[in-house]
Design a protein around this motif. Structure first.
Motif, PDB file in Angstrom:
ATOM      1  N   LYS A  46       3.630  14.356   3.395  1.00  0.00           N
ATOM      2  CA  LYS A  46       3.829  15.098   2.150  1.00  0.00           C
ATOM      3  C   LYS A  46       3.325  16.518   2.306  1.00  0.00           C
ATOM      4  O   LYS A  46       2.601  16.857   3.253  1.00  0.00           O
ATOM      5  CB  LYS A  46       3.037  14.423   1.030  1.00  0.00           C
ATOM      6  CG  LYS A  46       3.492  13.021   0.703  1.00  0.00           C
ATOM      7  CD  LYS A  46       2.650  12.493  -0.423  1.00  0.00           C
ATOM      8  CE  LYS A  46       3.130  11.105  -0.806  1.00  0.00           C
ATOM      9  NZ  LYS A  46       2.321  10.572  -1.903  1.00  0.00           N
TER      10      LYS A  46
ATOM     11  N   ASP B  12       0.454   4.096  -2.804  1.00  0.00           N
ATOM     12  CA  ASP B  12       0.324   5.506  -2.435  1.00  0.00           C
ATOM     13  C   ASP B  12      -1.047   6.080  -2.784  1.00  0.00           C
ATOM     14  O   ASP B  12      -1.181   6.924  -3.674  1.00  0.00           O
ATOM     15  CB  ASP B  12       1.425   6.329  -3.112  1.00  0.00           C
ATOM     16  CG  ASP B  12       1.655   7.658  -2.404  1.00  0.00           C
ATOM     17  OD1 ASP B  12       0.855   8.004  -1.511  1.00  0.00           O
ATOM     18  OD2 ASP B  12       2.630   8.356  -2.752  1.00  0.00           O
ATOM     19  N   SER B  13      -2.050   5.648  -2.033  1.00  0.00           N
ATOM     20  CA  SER B  13      -3.412   6.110  -2.295  1.00  0.00           C
ATOM     21  C   SER B  13      -3.660   7.545  -1.847  1.00  0.00           C
ATOM     22  O   SER B  13      -4.733   8.100  -2.106  1.00  0.00           O
ATOM     23  CB  SER B  13      -4.418   5.185  -1.588  1.00  0.00           C
ATOM     24  OG  SER B  13      -4.197   5.187  -0.191  1.00  0.00           O
ATOM     25  N   ASN B  14      -2.680   8.178  -1.186  1.00  0.00           N
ATOM     26  CA  ASN B  14      -2.848   9.563  -0.739  1.00  0.00           C
ATOM     27  C   ASN B  14      -2.872  10.551  -1.897  1.00  0.00           C
ATOM     28  O   ASN B  14      -3.300  11.690  -1.734  1.00  0.00           O
ATOM     29  CB  ASN B  14      -1.728   9.961   0.231  1.00  0.00           C
ATOM     30  CG  ASN B  14      -1.841   9.243   1.564  1.00  0.00           C
ATOM     31  OD1 ASN B  14      -2.893   9.245   2.179  1.00  0.00           O
ATOM     32  ND2 ASN B  14      -0.757   8.616   1.994  1.00  0.00           N
ATOM     33  N   SER B  15      -2.385  10.130  -3.056  1.00  0.00           N
ATOM     34  CA  SER B  15      -2.331  11.020  -4.220  1.00  0.00           C
ATOM     35  C   SER B  15      -3.098  10.410  -5.388  1.00  0.00           C
ATOM     36  O   SER B  15      -2.784   9.310  -5.837  1.00  0.00           O
ATOM     37  CB  SER B  15      -0.879  11.265  -4.645  1.00  0.00           C
ATOM     38  OG  SER B  15      -0.147  11.890  -3.615  1.00  0.00           O
TER      39      SER B  15
ATOM     40  N   THR C 130       2.501  10.785  -6.648  1.00  0.00           N
ATOM     41  CA  THR C 130       2.821   9.698  -5.726  1.00  0.00           C
ATOM     42  C   THR C 130       4.322   9.726  -5.513  1.00  0.00           C
ATOM     43  O   THR C 130       5.062  10.347  -6.286  1.00  0.00           O
ATOM     44  CB  THR C 130       2.418   8.332  -6.312  1.00  0.00           C
ATOM     45  OG1 THR C 130       3.169   8.108  -7.525  1.00  0.00           O
ATOM     46  CG2 THR C 130       0.931   8.281  -6.611  1.00  0.00           C
ATOM     47  N   TRP C 131       4.805   9.048  -4.462  1.00  0.00           N
ATOM     48  CA  TRP C 131       6.256   9.120  -4.253  1.00  0.00           C
ATOM     49  C   TRP C 131       7.039   8.422  -5.379  1.00  0.00           C
ATOM     50  O   TRP C 131       8.129   8.879  -5.733  1.00  0.00           O
ATOM     51  CB  TRP C 131       6.657   8.648  -2.859  1.00  0.00           C
ATOM     52  CG  TRP C 131       6.582   7.180  -2.584  1.00  0.00           C
ATOM     53  CD1 TRP C 131       5.598   6.522  -1.911  1.00  0.00           C
ATOM     54  CD2 TRP C 131       7.539   6.180  -2.958  1.00  0.00           C
ATOM     55  NE1 TRP C 131       5.870   5.179  -1.854  1.00  0.00           N
ATOM     56  CE2 TRP C 131       7.065   4.938  -2.497  1.00  0.00           C
ATOM     57  CE3 TRP C 131       8.743   6.206  -3.649  1.00  0.00           C
ATOM     58  CZ2 TRP C 131       7.743   3.749  -2.693  1.00  0.00           C
ATOM     59  CZ3 TRP C 131       9.427   5.023  -3.845  1.00  0.00           C
ATOM     60  CH2 TRP C 131       8.919   3.818  -3.369  1.00  0.00           C
TER      61      TRP C 131
ATOM     62  N   GLN D  13      -0.432  17.394   3.179  1.00  0.00           N
ATOM     63  CA  GLN D  13      -1.065  16.186   3.727  1.00  0.00           C
ATOM     64  C   GLN D  13      -1.368  16.406   5.207  1.00  0.00           C
ATOM     65  O   GLN D  13      -0.527  16.872   5.952  1.00  0.00           O
ATOM     66  CB  GLN D  13      -0.114  14.986   3.568  1.00  0.00           C
ATOM     67  CG  GLN D  13      -0.702  13.675   4.094  1.00  0.00           C
ATOM     68  CD  GLN D  13       0.272  12.525   3.913  1.00  0.00           C
ATOM     69  OE1 GLN D  13       1.211  12.622   3.154  1.00  0.00           O
ATOM     70  NE2 GLN D  13       0.043  11.449   4.625  1.00  0.00           N
TER      71      GLN D  13
ATOM     72  N   SER E 149       0.801  -1.230   0.000  1.00  0.00           N
ATOM     73  CA  SER E 149       0.000   0.000   0.000  1.00  0.00           C
ATOM     74  C   SER E 149       0.832   1.277   0.000  1.00  0.00           C
ATOM     75  O   SER E 149       0.435   2.272  -0.603  1.00  0.00           O
ATOM     76  CB  SER E 149      -0.954   0.001   1.201  1.00  0.00           C
ATOM     77  OG  SER E 149      -0.239  -0.147   2.405  1.00  0.00           O
ATOM     78  N   ILE E 150       1.989   1.263   0.667  1.00  0.00           N
ATOM     79  CA  ILE E 150       2.800   2.481   0.712  1.00  0.00           C
ATOM     80  C   ILE E 150       3.369   2.784  -0.678  1.00  0.00           C
ATOM     81  O   ILE E 150       3.467   3.937  -1.081  1.00  0.00           O
ATOM     82  CB  ILE E 150       3.922   2.362   1.764  1.00  0.00           C
ATOM     83  CG1 ILE E 150       3.309   2.313   3.162  1.00  0.00           C
ATOM     84  CG2 ILE E 150       4.898   3.520   1.665  1.00  0.00           C
ATOM     85  CD1 ILE E 150       4.304   2.246   4.295  1.00  0.00           C
ATOM     86  N   THR E 151       3.721   1.744  -1.422  1.00  0.00           N
ATOM     87  CA  THR E 151       4.183   1.942  -2.798  1.00  0.00           C
ATOM     88  C   THR E 151       3.024   2.403  -3.677  1.00  0.00           C
ATOM     89  O   THR E 151       3.172   3.316  -4.491  1.00  0.00           O
ATOM     90  CB  THR E 151       4.791   0.644  -3.354  1.00  0.00           C
ATOM     91  OG1 THR E 151       5.871   0.234  -2.515  1.00  0.00           O
ATOM     92  CG2 THR E 151       5.287   0.832  -4.773  1.00  0.00           C
TER      93      THR E 151
ATOM     94  N   ASN F 146       4.228   2.187 -11.487  1.00  0.00           N
ATOM     95  CA  ASN F 146       3.988   1.910 -10.071  1.00  0.00           C
ATOM     96  C   ASN F 146       3.126   0.659  -9.976  1.00  0.00           C
ATOM     97  O   ASN F 146       1.937   0.691 -10.257  1.00  0.00           O
ATOM     98  CB  ASN F 146       3.303   3.114  -9.425  1.00  0.00           C
ATOM     99  CG  ASN F 146       3.001   2.897  -7.949  1.00  0.00           C
ATOM    100  OD1 ASN F 146       3.118   1.788  -7.424  1.00  0.00           O
ATOM    101  ND2 ASN F 146       2.594   3.947  -7.278  1.00  0.00           N
TER     102      ASN F 146
END
Length: 207
Positions: free
Chosen positions: A203, A45-48, A54-55, A206, A41-43, A76
């Motif tokens: 971020k 990256d649902s925050n973006s 995304t990172w 965020q 999940s961190i890869t 990704n």
């Protein structure tokens, strides 16, 4: 849980290969360095919702800035909830076909391993919470019951009894084997593996 090629998950869109990021050229342009980002999940990256923010997207843009004579492209392939063994299967069945030159790997199986250790040691039976008959038939009672369970677990957190005790070796035993297999698979495909640790940083903008 694998994304559907060309599909969407809320505001997040996937390219025709089923990855986050721009569409990959076929056949691959050998003058461009292709980077794969794989993990959970961190890869993902649902925050973006914007793939380039995304990172993995931001990292690729930064690499292009630091190495202006090189051209980069990325995809990704993060999948929420995917452990290292499943990631190995995913890489072997699909990811390698996209011919990445560099593969950034960010995995962490500690949550799954802690669950297993707690279960085998008898600290936890593996059932996180099971509703009573009343909770199954009354939403009001279900909310009361759930909050009672949460409060009781918070209180028990300070108690030394019934706690899981383990060594680093016990925690990492299975992970060491699976990550070595994944690294070997990446190398066997002629790609360069890069292992990343988790960087707990917020971020811009965020909460």
């Amino acid at each position: 849980r694998l994304p559907k090629p060309g599909g969407k998950a809320g505001k997040i869109s996937f390219n025709s290969d089923g990855y986050r990021g721009p569409k990959l050229a076929t056949p691959k342009n050998q003058k461009i360095i292709r980077i794969a980002y794989i993990g959970s999940s961190i890869t993902f990256d649902s925050n973006s919702a914007d793939n380039d923010k995304t990172w993995p997207g931001a990292t690729t843009l930064k690499l292009a800035e630091v190495f202006p004579t090189c051209q980069f492209e990325y995809f990704n392939a993060g999948v929420p909830g995917m452990g290292t063994n499943r990631l190995l299967e995913y890489y072997g069945s699909k990811l390698w076909q996209s011919e990445p030159d560099i593969v950034f790997i960010m995995t962490d199986d500690s949550n799954e391993r802690l669950d297993n250790l707690a279960h085998t040691s008898g600290v936890h039976d593996g059932v996180h919470y099971q509703k009573s008959w009343l909770a199954e038939n009354s939403l009001f009672w279900a909310k009361l019951e759930k909050n009672f369970v949460i409060k009781s677990r918070i209180r028990s957190a300070d108690s030394p009894t019934g706690k899981l005790i383990f060594t680093d070796e016990e925690l990492l035993e299975n992970y060491k084997q699976s990550i070595r297999k994944l690294i070997s698979a990446v190398k066997g495909n002629g790609s360069i593996p890069v292992l990343l640790s988790f960087g707990q940083k917020t971020k811009e903008n965020q909460p």
